[in-house]
Design an enzyme around this catalytic site. Structure first.
Site, PDB file in Angstrom:
ATOM      1  N   LYS A 281      31.162   6.373  90.436  1.00 13.06           N
ATOM      2  CA  LYS A 281      29.884   6.576  89.757  1.00 13.06           C
ATOM      3  C   LYS A 281      29.525   8.058  89.810  1.00 13.06           C
ATOM      4  CE  LYS A 281      25.563   4.052  89.346  1.00 13.06           C
ATOM      5  NZ  LYS A 281      24.822   2.844  89.679  1.00 13.06           N
ATOM      6  N   GLU A 367      16.682 -11.885  91.192  1.00 13.39           N
ATOM      7  CA  GLU A 367      15.225 -12.063  91.244  1.00 13.39           C
ATOM      8  C   GLU A 367      14.853 -13.515  91.534  1.00 13.39           C
ATOM      9  OE1 GLU A 367      16.848 -10.352  88.916  1.00 13.39           O
ATOM     10  OE2 GLU A 367      16.092  -8.308  89.119  1.00 13.39           O
ATOM     11  N   ARG A 395      12.753 -13.100  85.007  1.00 14.43           N
ATOM     12  CA  ARG A 395      13.862 -13.932  85.456  1.00 14.43           C
ATOM     13  C   ARG A 395      13.399 -15.056  86.397  1.00 14.43           C
ATOM     14  NH1 ARG A 395      19.166 -11.466  85.079  1.00 14.43           N
ATOM     15  NH2 ARG A 395      19.211 -11.170  82.833  1.00 14.43           N
TER      16      ARG A 395
HETATM   17  C1  LIG Z   1      17.665  -8.520  85.988  1.00 18.32           C
HETATM   18  C2  LIG Z   1      17.744  -7.073  86.318  1.00 18.32           C
HETATM   19  N1  LIG Z   1      17.350  -6.647  87.535  1.00 18.32           N
HETATM   20  C3  LIG Z   1      17.412  -5.331  87.847  1.00 18.32           C
HETATM   21  C4  LIG Z   1      17.870  -4.429  86.933  1.00 18.32           C
HETATM   22  C5  LIG Z   1      17.849  -2.947  87.267  1.00 18.32           C
HETATM   23  N2  LIG Z   1      19.201  -2.396  87.288  1.00 18.32           N
HETATM   24  C6  LIG Z   1      19.702  -1.706  86.257  1.00 18.32           C
HETATM   25  S1  LIG Z   1      21.255  -1.208  86.514  1.00 18.32           S
HETATM   26  C7  LIG Z   1      21.263  -1.864  88.054  1.00 18.32           C
HETATM   27  C8  LIG Z   1      22.483  -1.725  88.909  1.00 18.32           C
HETATM   28  C9  LIG Z   1      23.676  -2.209  88.212  1.00 18.32           C
HETATM   29  O1  LIG Z   1      24.787  -1.982  89.015  1.00 18.32           O
HETATM   30  P1  LIG Z   1      26.211  -2.165  88.388  1.00 18.32           P
HETATM   31  O2  LIG Z   1      26.233  -3.381  87.551  1.00 18.32           O
HETATM   32  O3  LIG Z   1      27.202  -2.093  89.482  1.00 18.32           O
HETATM   33  O4  LIG Z   1      26.363  -0.945  87.394  1.00 18.32           O
HETATM   34  P2  LIG Z   1      26.519   0.607  87.734  1.00 18.32           P
HETATM   35  O5  LIG Z   1      25.184   1.218  87.431  1.00 18.32           O
HETATM   36  O6  LIG Z   1      26.897   0.756  89.163  1.00 18.32           O
HETATM   37  O7  LIG Z   1      27.563   1.084  86.812  1.00 18.32           O
HETATM   38  C10 LIG Z   1      20.057  -2.482  88.351  1.00 18.32           C
HETATM   39  C11 LIG Z   1      19.722  -3.125  89.628  1.00 18.32           C
HETATM   40  C12 LIG Z   1      18.260  -4.916  85.673  1.00 18.32           C
HETATM   41  N3  LIG Z   1      18.680  -4.110  84.706  1.00 18.32           N
HETATM   42  N4  LIG Z   1      18.195  -6.231  85.407  1.00 18.32           N
END
Ligand SMILES: Cc1ncc(C[n+]2csc(CCOP(=O)(O)OP(=O)(O)O)c2C)c(N)n1
Length: 632
Positions: A281, A367, A395
């Site tokens: 990342k 959630e 959610r």
């Molecule tokens: C239901 C929901 N909860 C929280 C989020 C906030 N959120 C956006 S990206 C993320 C992390 C995602 O991690 P990953 O899938 O590993 O992707 P990366 O950013 O590491 O590439 C979160 C918690 C969201 N988009 N949707």
């Protein structure tokens, strides 16, 4: 001329010689850093998937093939490579490119995302539609290890392995959610990632097992048993294989030839395939590599130093006031526990976690689980404070209704980033929480007029023996003094904040400040305006409302929530039940029945007629209509 400037469609990418793709990736990274440093956005996630995005568009052909980006925050390169290079500088700007995939923006965005963990379900649906229609395009879901912690991803995997459709799931594993990823699945992936022997051992074991001749049923049985135990010890990705997926990987997500080879192999297979891709990342920008959480989603920053260009001297944010207040409450009340769904920093619960690690839980992007887990603690003597962003709390609707409200459990739901969030747009606005919580019996619903009132509301909720919620916006508070000792607010009682004779505004949350400023202007125009801080969206202050309806010919409700199901509807129906609407008009101001796009919050409020000028205009018109009616 750069290589990137020659790409106007995915076909152009296919014309670039393979040995120049590395150079193309460098150019893409430069563009990402340049634009995001000005507009803000999801820097680290995109820097991590540059090679993966290029390889995907090299092997597959959108829009015929379908790529579903989970969350969609990492889809910037996809946008750049699919004809939106020239528009890229408008990313997340009012009227510009959206920061998430959007069907109405391009045929190459086959599915809109923003909330996590939907990609496998959506892709599986597309694969089913394809097969029903007798077509043969490819369907690919790209999902992060963080998003994989969301329950819906598991539901999708479970069903996909069973349906056996031709489908590719790419697991983009960078060990990070926004913060460090959590959970058993995350540990499982770490094991696979860190053992260099895995890939080699996998093929060795497979060929060894295949080489054993089955000579008779008893030997075959032994081999099968052997195979099972061997597999679990030595073959990576067994979990996914057991789910019915062919597992490929782990592969280096920054090595283009390996990516191309693996994607081409997956394309040939006629079954569900999971490709485990390891990425870094923030790759290619030192500050983001070092602190990927800080550059997950960022505001504008100085490219050279990495320093964020924050507004100087702004009052503390609602989140930080919430965070500090909760720590002090946690100190007094040892029954308080705090739960976050993968957003410890964003919600400000990280501070509680540092002070009270035993009473802090990061459950991953889950959630629904966060709420029901909290309910379990509430049923056994603890008081959970579950802090979510308003939009993601959608959610957990049924968990709030069925597990919390129905059992009238002591439970505090804190909804951050409520109302219009600005640049992230439609998928992230928190415009619906009043509506979906209002319908739940037993719920107490509050919204503070400023950051000081937030403190008292949090205290009130944590002392209340039942379910209560409070919601507050993204960004800075109003600069209210936050030194007042904490006190409980009487449940269901409003606060009169301005006196006036002609019309009364009942405002909640952020809109109390707008109401006060609008009242000033109207006063100057000869309209005398009273303002009430509603404080409670539920229960409503019935006594005060009835008294107001008998004093004023016009009441105005003002909220930063959908009008449908919102505060204003609650007020109007209460007044209607009491027959007040025969002598008192009610004007409901709030968010109309439409999805609001992205852009600066001020501009969005202006468009919706919810900025000060818009509110003044609406009230002036309503007063004029009333006086015309009186003349008749
Ligand atoms: C239901 C929901 N909860 C929280 C989020 C906030 N959120 C956006 S990206 C993320 C992390 C995602 O991690 P990953 O899938 O590993 O992707 P990366 O950013 O590491 O590439 C979160 C918690 C969201 N988009 N949707």
């Amino acid at each position: 001329m750069t290589l990137l400037s020659t790409i106007h469609s995915p076909q152009d990418l296919k014309r670039i010689p393979e040995d120049q793709l590395g150079q193309l990736c460098t150019e893409i990274r430069e563009l990402l850093i340049d634009v995001i440093s000005k507009n803000g956005g999801h820097l680290a996630p995109n820097l991590g998937v540059v090679e993966l995005s290029v390889a995907l568009h090299r092997v597959f052909s959108v829009p015929r093939d379908k790529i579903v980006w989970d969350v969609g925050h990492q889809s910037y390169i996809h946008k750049i490579l699919t004809g939106r290079l020239d528009q890229f500088p408008t990313l997340r700007q009012y009227g510009g490119l959206c920061g998430f995939p959007k069907r109405s923006e391009s045929p190459c965005d086959c599915f809109g995302t923003g909330h996590s963990s939907t990609s496998i379900s959506a892709a599986l649906g597309m694969a089913c539609a394809r097969d029903l229609a007798g077509d043969d395009y490819n369907v690919i879901a790209v999902i992060g290890d963080g998003a994989l912690t969301g329950g819906e991803a598991m539901e999708g995997l479970n069903n996909a392995g069973d349906l056996k459709k031709k489908l590719i799931v790419i697991l983009n594993d960078n060990e990070m959610s926004i913060s460090k990823n959590v959970g058993a699945l995350s540990s499982y992936l770490t094991e696979m990632r860190t053992d260099p022997n895995y890939s080699r051992v996998k093929s060795d074991v497979e060929s060894f097992l295949k080489g054993i001749p089955s000579i008779g049923p008893s030997v075959a049985k032994t081999v099968a048993r052997l195979k099972d135990s061997f597999k679990y010890f030595f073959v990576p990705g067994m979990l996914f294989e057991d789910f019915g997926f062919k597992y490929l990987g782990p592969v280096d997500g920054h090595h283009i030839p390996v990516l191309l080879e693996t994607l081409n192999k997956a394309k040939q297979l006629n079954e569900p395939v999971l490709i485990h891709v390891i990425t870094k990342k923030g790759k290619g920008y030192k500050p983001a590599e070092k602190s990927p959480n800080k550059y997950h989603g960022t505001g504008p920053f100085n490219i050279r130093t990495g320093a964020k260009l924050a507004k100087k001297g702004a009052p503390p944010s609602y989140t930080s006031v919430f965070s500090k207040t909760l720590v002090s409450l946690g100190d007094r009340n040892r029954k308080l526990v705090a739960i976050t769904a993968a957003m410890p920093e964003g919600t400000g619960l990280d501070a509680f976690g540092r002070y009270f690690p035993d009473r802090f839980f990061d459950v991953g992007i889950a959630e629904q689980h966060a709420v029901t887990m909290g309910a379990g603690m509430a049923a056994n003597g603890y008081h959970p404070v579950v802090a979510l962003y308003s939009t993601f709390s959608q959610r957990a609707f049924d968990q709030m209704l069925h597990d919390v409200a129905m059992q009238k459990l002591p439970f505090t739901l804190c909804l951050d980033r409520a109302g219009l969030v600005g640049d992230d747009g439609a998928t992230h606005h928190g415009n619906y929480d009043y509506s979906f919580l209002r319908m739940m019996p037993n719920m107490v619903i509050m919204a503070p007029k400023d950051e000081n009132e937030l403190r008292h509301m949090l205290y009130t909720a944590t002392e209340y023996d039942g379910p209560a919620s409070l919601r507050y916006p993204r960004g800075s508070g109003l600069g209210a003094a936050i030194t007042e000792p904490l006190h409980q607010l009487p449940i269901g009682k409003c606060e009169h904040v301005r006196t006036g004779q002609d019309v009364e505004i009942w405002a909640v949350g952020t809109m109390v400040d707008t109401a006060m400023k609008a009242a000033e202007i109207l006063e100057g125009e000869g309209i005398s305006v009273s303002v009430v801080n509603g404080r409670f969206i539920k229960p409503l202050d019935e006594e005060a409302l009835l008294a107001s309806a008998s004093r004023f010919r016009l009441l105005v409700t003002l909220e930063e929530n959908a009008l449908f199901g919102g505060y204003g509807e609650g007020v109007t129906s209460l007044l209607n039940r009491h027959g007040c609407l025969r002598h008192c008009d009610v004007l409901n101001l709030g968010i109309p029945d439409e999805f609001v796009p992205h852009g600066k919050r001020e501009l969005l409020l202006r468009d919706l007629g919810l900025d000060i000028t818009g509110v003044v205009t609406s009230i002036r018109k309503a007063c004029e209509a009333l006086s015309k009616g009186n003349e008749k």
